[in-house]
Design a protein around this motif. Structure first.
Motif, PDB file in Angstrom:
ATOM      1  N   ALA A  71     -11.270  -3.578  74.084  1.00 28.28           N
ATOM      2  CA  ALA A  71     -11.060  -4.089  75.443  1.00 28.28           C
ATOM      3  C   ALA A  71     -11.641  -5.479  75.625  1.00 28.28           C
ATOM      4  O   ALA A  71     -11.172  -6.240  76.484  1.00 28.28           O
ATOM      5  CB  ALA A  71     -11.698  -3.133  76.453  1.00 28.28           C
ATOM      6  N   GLU A  72     -12.654  -5.821  74.841  1.00 23.86           N
ATOM      7  CA  GLU A  72     -13.402  -7.053  75.065  1.00 23.86           C
ATOM      8  C   GLU A  72     -12.537  -8.297  75.021  1.00 23.86           C
ATOM      9  O   GLU A  72     -12.794  -9.272  75.729  1.00 23.86           O
ATOM     10  CB  GLU A  72     -14.533  -7.159  74.046  1.00 23.86           C
ATOM     11  N   SER A  73     -11.488  -8.299  74.208  1.00 22.01           N
ATOM     12  CA  SER A  73     -10.650  -9.490  74.090  1.00 22.01           C
ATOM     13  C   SER A  73      -9.282  -9.324  74.759  1.00 22.01           C
ATOM     14  O   SER A  73      -8.380 -10.138  74.552  1.00 22.01           O
ATOM     15  CB  SER A  73     -10.446  -9.841  72.608  1.00 22.01           C
ATOM     16  N   LEU A 139     -11.787   2.220  76.691  1.00 21.22           N
ATOM     17  CA  LEU A 139     -10.813   1.137  76.555  1.00 21.22           C
ATOM     18  C   LEU A 139     -10.128   0.878  77.893  1.00 21.22           C
ATOM     19  O   LEU A 139     -10.009  -0.274  78.334  1.00 21.22           O
ATOM     20  CB  LEU A 139      -9.782   1.503  75.489  1.00 21.22           C
ATOM     21  N   ALA A 140      -9.672   1.936  78.558  1.00 19.65           N
ATOM     22  CA  ALA A 140      -8.950   1.779  79.821  1.00 19.65           C
ATOM     23  C   ALA A 140      -9.832   1.152  80.893  1.00 19.65           C
ATOM     24  O   ALA A 140      -9.397   0.254  81.630  1.00 19.65           O
ATOM     25  CB  ALA A 140      -8.435   3.142  80.293  1.00 19.65           C
ATOM     26  N   ILE A 141     -11.085   1.593  80.984  1.00 17.57           N
ATOM     27  CA  ILE A 141     -11.976   1.038  81.998  1.00 17.57           C
ATOM     28  C   ILE A 141     -12.338  -0.402  81.654  1.00 17.57           C
ATOM     29  O   ILE A 141     -12.438  -1.262  82.541  1.00 17.57           O
ATOM     30  CB  ILE A 141     -13.228   1.923  82.137  1.00 17.57           C
ATOM     31  N   GLY A 142     -12.520  -0.695  80.366  1.00 14.28           N
ATOM     32  CA  GLY A 142     -12.781  -2.075  79.962  1.00 14.28           C
ATOM     33  C   GLY A 142     -11.633  -3.000  80.303  1.00 14.28           C
ATOM     34  O   GLY A 142     -11.835  -4.128  80.784  1.00 14.28           O
ATOM     35  N   VAL A 161     -20.249   0.521  86.867  1.00 12.64           N
ATOM     36  CA  VAL A 161     -19.189   1.067  86.017  1.00 12.64           C
ATOM     37  C   VAL A 161     -19.661   2.460  85.609  1.00 12.64           C
ATOM     38  O   VAL A 161     -20.793   2.621  85.143  1.00 12.64           O
ATOM     39  CB  VAL A 161     -18.938   0.193  84.780  1.00 12.64           C
ATOM     40  N   ASN A 162     -18.799   3.459  85.801  1.00  3.43           N
ATOM     41  CA  ASN A 162     -19.198   4.850  85.612  1.00  3.43           C
ATOM     42  C   ASN A 162     -18.392   5.528  84.500  1.00  3.43           C
ATOM     43  O   ASN A 162     -17.182   5.361  84.422  1.00  3.43           O
ATOM     44  CB  ASN A 162     -19.000   5.621  86.919  1.00  3.43           C
ATOM     45  N   PHE A 163     -19.118   6.297  83.681  1.00  4.31           N
ATOM     46  CA  PHE A 163     -18.499   7.075  82.613  1.00  4.31           C
ATOM     47  C   PHE A 163     -18.973   8.518  82.716  1.00  4.31           C
ATOM     48  O   PHE A 163     -20.163   8.773  82.945  1.00  4.31           O
ATOM     49  CB  PHE A 163     -18.876   6.531  81.233  1.00  4.31           C
ATOM     50  N   LEU A 177     -20.437  -6.829  78.297  1.00  6.11           N
ATOM     51  CA  LEU A 177     -19.090  -6.858  78.869  1.00  6.11           C
ATOM     52  C   LEU A 177     -19.100  -6.619  80.376  1.00  6.11           C
ATOM     53  O   LEU A 177     -18.426  -7.316  81.136  1.00  6.11           O
ATOM     54  CB  LEU A 177     -18.199  -5.811  78.188  1.00  6.11           C
ATOM     55  N   PHE A 178     -19.883  -5.650  80.817  1.00  7.03           N
ATOM     56  CA  PHE A 178     -19.840  -5.280  82.229  1.00  7.03           C
ATOM     57  C   PHE A 178     -20.850  -6.044  83.086  1.00  7.03           C
ATOM     58  O   PHE A 178     -20.579  -6.331  84.247  1.00  7.03           O
ATOM     59  CB  PHE A 178     -20.057  -3.777  82.372  1.00  7.03           C
ATOM     60  N   ALA A 179     -22.020  -6.325  82.542  1.00  2.11           N
ATOM     61  CA  ALA A 179     -23.039  -7.109  83.266  1.00  2.11           C
ATOM     62  C   ALA A 179     -23.262  -6.580  84.681  1.00  2.11           C
ATOM     63  O   ALA A 179     -23.360  -7.341  85.654  1.00  2.11           O
ATOM     64  CB  ALA A 179     -22.637  -8.592  83.307  1.00  2.11           C
ATOM     65  N   CYS A 180     -23.305  -5.254  84.827  1.00  5.26           N
ATOM     66  CA  CYS A 180     -23.607  -4.636  86.110  1.00  5.26           C
ATOM     67  C   CYS A 180     -24.235  -3.277  85.820  1.00  5.26           C
ATOM     68  O   CYS A 180     -24.444  -2.908  84.667  1.00  5.26           O
ATOM     69  CB  CYS A 180     -22.351  -4.493  86.979  1.00  5.26           C
ATOM     70  N   ARG A 181     -24.519  -2.552  86.851  1.00  4.35           N
ATOM     71  CA  ARG A 181     -25.128  -1.234  86.683  1.00  4.35           C
ATOM     72  C   ARG A 181     -24.194  -0.310  85.912  1.00  4.35           C
ATOM     73  O   ARG A 181     -22.986  -0.271  86.176  1.00  4.35           O
ATOM     74  CB  ARG A 181     -25.424  -0.637  88.056  1.00  4.35           C
ATOM     75  N   LEU A 182     -24.744   0.430  84.951  1.00  3.10           N
ATOM     76  CA  LEU A 182     -23.978   1.383  84.154  1.00  3.10           C
ATOM     77  C   LEU A 182     -24.432   2.791  84.499  1.00  3.10           C
ATOM     78  O   LEU A 182     -25.632   3.076  84.519  1.00  3.10           O
ATOM     79  CB  LEU A 182     -24.160   1.127  82.659  1.00  3.10           C
ATOM     80  N   GLU A 183     -23.471   3.667  84.757  1.00  5.02           N
ATOM     81  CA  GLU A 183     -23.772   5.061  85.063  1.00  5.02           C
ATOM     82  C   GLU A 183     -23.078   5.949  84.036  1.00  5.02           C
ATOM     83  O   GLU A 183     -21.855   6.068  84.040  1.00  5.02           O
ATOM     84  CB  GLU A 183     -23.285   5.416  86.476  1.00  5.02           C
TER      85      GLU A 183
END
Length: 338
Positions: A71-73, A139-142, A161-163, A177-183
């Motif tokens: 997803a990164e690219s 991948l989909a969330i990225g 971003v939640n998983f 990649l997300f640079a925010c809170r990860l759950e």
């Protein structure tokens, strides 16, 4: 007939596999795919094969962030004909709604829903497959995250971003990649966004181009092989944890009357309760493996009013109690890690 998705879902697969020292050709062959099939992003490939090859690559490369590396690219242009329509929507909410309404042109296994929650909006996203889909979900969330970033630029500041799965040992890529809170271990897969951000104007939007793109997309022949059963299954995946997985809510979400939905399911040889039960079994195993959830919370997420009724249902389905199933999972996880 198997559910098909655009080969574009495997964009960057070869490059990431080689970076991890893997043979992408062998991995693709193991699920009945080839480079000839994935080189053209508009070709349709079996969804189960695409999801499975991501899991196999992650396992073979000892790389729990394999899907996220792909997803990164990713670029907005990877959405194919939809990219022009998305990029010219007036707001992020409009772009997300267009993505949801035309998801059959992107990925038939993708379930998406926008849920307003006061000052925040939850964009739920789930890859609904018959096989484990951790990599496909990441991948989909990225990809969704990068789409939002492309539209809002520096104004893109999601809350979290939640998983639903557990965190990998190495979180460096997720944080970069997300640079925010990860759950992790969350009740849903998706992104939580400040409501105001969804209404912020898209400076690149051109209503003339949006109308042109809309007319063009509408001329495309339907390419979806998704059955009504799959559509109901995706709706139940999103609605069950929120306590709204009734036939009335699902029919409303699909733009159908209850009678029409029942008739179409009857034609497919299944009932709504059949689909609900199947999804409930799959989610039960996911929730039981999550130590953050008490049994009371698991029973709520699966639509049971009391833990006792949930325990009776679970024991009837799996031949063991949910508590025993959790202990078995914990023992296996401990053995695998040690």
């Amino acid at each position: 007939m198997p559910t098909l998705v655009r080969a574009a879902v495997l964009t960057n697969f070869t490059e990431v596999a080689r970076e991890r020292g893997l043979d992408p050709h062998a991995l693709l062959r193991s699920v009945g795919l080839s480079h000839a099939l994935i080189d053209d992003p508009e070709l349709r490939i079996p969804a189960e094969a695409a999801v499975t090859v991501l899991e196999r690559a992650a396992q073979a490369g000892n790389c729990l962030d394999f899907g996220l590396r792909m997803a990164e690219s990713r670029q907005l242009s990877d959405f194919g004909v939809m990219s022009l329509l998305i990029s010219h929507q007036a707001t992020l909410r409009a772009a997300l709604n267009i993505t949801i309404s035309h998801r059959h042109l992107l990925n038939d296994t993708l379930a998406m829903q926008i849920e307003d929650a006061g000052p925040m909006v939850i964009v739920r996203e789930e890859v609904v497959a018959q096989v484990p889909a951790r990599q496909a979900n990441e991948l989909a969330i990225g990809v969704l995250f990068r789409m939002c970033a492309a539209l809002l630029g520096s104004r893109w500041r999601p809350h979290s971003v939640n998983f639903s799965h557990q965190a990998p040992a190495d979180l460096r890529l997720h944080k970069r990649l997300f640079a925010c809170r990860l759950e992790f271990g969350s009740e849903f897969n998706g992104i939580v966004i400040p409501a105001a951000d969804l209404e912020a104007p898209n400076p690149a939007a051109d209503p003339v181009m949006a109308r042109y793109a809309q007319r063009f997309v509408e001329t495309l022949l339907p390419v979806s092989d998704a059955s009504m059963v799959l559509e109901v299954r995706k709706a139940v995946y999103l609605m069950l944890p929120a306590g709204r997985a009734t036939i009335e809510y699902v029919a409303q979400g699909l733009g159908l009357s209850v009678r029409t939905l029942q008739r179409q399911l009857d034609m497919a040889g299944v009932s709504f309760s059949d689909v609900l039960g199947e999804v409930r079994r799959e989610l039960a195993q996911r929730y039981i493996e999550n130590p953050r959830y008490s049994m009371a919370r698991v029973s709520e997420l699966l639509g049971y009013s009391t833990p006792g009724s949930f325990t009776r249902w679970f024991s009837g389905q799996f031949g063991t109690t949910p508590q025993a199933a959790r202990r078995t999972h914990e023992t296996r996880a401990a053995s695998a890690s040690g």
